[in-house]
Design a protein around this motif. Structure first.
Motif, PDB file in Angstrom:
ATOM      1  N   TYR A 256     -10.134  13.608   4.822  1.00  0.00           N
ATOM      2  CA  TYR A 256      -9.005  13.057   4.056  1.00  0.00           C
ATOM      3  C   TYR A 256      -9.219  13.301   2.556  1.00  0.00           C
TER       4      TYR A 256
ATOM      5  N   GLN B 113     -12.987  10.162   6.923  1.00  0.00           N
ATOM      6  CA  GLN B 113     -12.792   9.874   5.502  1.00  0.00           C
ATOM      7  C   GLN B 113     -13.020  11.123   4.639  1.00  0.00           C
TER       8      GLN B 113
ATOM      9  N   LYS C 203       0.857  -1.195   0.000  1.00  0.00           N
ATOM     10  CA  LYS C 203       0.000   0.000   0.000  1.00  0.00           C
ATOM     11  C   LYS C 203       0.888   1.239   0.000  1.00  0.00           C
TER      12      LYS C 203
ATOM     13  N   GLU D 281      -5.323   5.558   6.526  1.00  0.00           N
ATOM     14  CA  GLU D 281      -6.142   4.508   7.154  1.00  0.00           C
ATOM     15  C   GLU D 281      -5.887   4.460   8.663  1.00  0.00           C
TER      16      GLU D 281
ATOM     17  N   GLN E  48      -1.776   6.255   1.707  1.00  0.00           N
ATOM     18  CA  GLN E  48      -2.992   5.466   1.964  1.00  0.00           C
ATOM     19  C   GLN E  48      -2.886   4.757   3.321  1.00  0.00           C
ATOM     20  N   LYS E  49      -1.704   4.200   3.565  1.00  0.00           N
ATOM     21  CA  LYS E  49      -1.461   3.472   4.817  1.00  0.00           C
ATOM     22  C   LYS E  49      -1.657   4.392   6.035  1.00  0.00           C
TER      23      LYS E  49
ATOM     24  N   SER F 260      -8.652   5.267  11.463  1.00  0.00           N
ATOM     25  CA  SER F 260      -8.991   4.241  12.474  1.00  0.00           C
ATOM     26  C   SER F 260      -8.818   4.797  13.895  1.00  0.00           C
TER      27      SER F 260
END
Length: 281
Positions: free
Chosen positions: A153, A150, A132, A140, A136-137, A144
């Protein structure tokens, strides 16, 4: 001012200048008060596996020659990278010594547009295709943890994409490429600020003959009385004294007069190079 050098992994291990500048880091009168070396370590350099490119386990082992601390950090973890960079900056400001940050990462695409890494590193690039991207990593992870949601972002990404798209659109309006803009960026108003000189004027640096004669006499004499000087040197000083009398100069005396005139004005001079202390040249 802080000295920061950015290196590639293959260059750090393979370019002689890296080793040479490390050896300059602790010499008297030369220090930068510590340089932060950041190595972007994509683990293959251009297309060569490390085992074919160097004999040591890490590309950064060259820094061990001056006992610089070396931080190896997973570049997929932005917070660890920031933490390590803070430690490196603190080390440098506390001890004024070199420090190395080894960002262990990977290169997603080829070295350039012509390079297809699957030709030379098929197994590695199969792994990279599955990896990834860092953004993106990290996104996420933050989502979390509830640091961002979201939507925030996506808005941030859209804002950045818009900047890039607009710049790309503007670039199409440029019909002529002026090479001179690449070679020397025009800097309007640089010399017309209030209180600044209107042009690149240079003050006169000439000296009167009396000063030159004085410097020449100092340059051809021995500062201490009853001092036994090497015969070869006393011949050189005698010849120099005669040149001053005859109103002639060679390179060495001209240089001496230049240095002498600066010192006379209280300007500090540091000579650098292999043979300056012996005055061979």
């Amino acid at each position: 001012v802080m000295s920061i050098l950015l290196h590639g992994d293959a260059a750090f291990a393979g370019q002689g200048i890296v080793y040479e500048t490390f050896h300059l880091s602790d010499l008297p009168s030369y220090t930068t008060h510590g340089t932060v070396h950041v190595v972007v370590n994509n683990q293959i350099g251009f297309t060569t596996d490390p085992r074919m490119a160097r004999s040591s386990p890490y590309p950064t082992d060259v820094a061990r020659v001056v006992n610089a601390p070396i931080f190896h950090v997973n570049a997929d973890d932005p917070e660890a990278v920031v933490y390590v960079c803070n430690v490196a900056a603190e080390w440098r400001s506390t001890f004024h010594k070199d420090v190395v940050v080894d960002l262990v990462c990977y290169r997603r695409n080829g070295h350039n547009e012509m390079d297809e890494p699957m030709f030379t590193q098929p197994l590695m690039y199969k792994q990279i295709r599955k990896q990834k991207p860092v953004l993106q990593k990290y996104a996420e992870l933050l989502i979390s943890q509830g640091v961002v949601n979201q939507l925030e972002y996506e808005e941030e990404i859209a804002k950045y994409d818009k900047i890039c798209e607009e710049a790309h659109a503007r670039s199409k309006d440029e019909k002529i490429l002026h090479i001179k803009h690449w070679l020397d960026s025009p800097w309007p108003g640089f010399f017309t600020l209030d209180g600044q000189p209107r042009s690149m004027t240079c003050p006169s640096t000439g000296l009167n003959e009396e000063d030159l004669t004085h410097i020449g006499q100092v340059a051809s004499s021995v500062p201490v009385e009853d001092f036994t000087i090497h015969g070869g040197l006393s011949r050189i000083l005698k010849t120099r004294g005669e040149m001053v009398k005859n109103r002639t100069v060679d390179w060495a005396l001209a240089e001496y007069m230049a240095f002498g005139s600066l010192l006379k004005e209280g300007i500090h001079i540091r000579l650098s190079g292999q043979d300056v202390e012996r005055g061979t040249f």
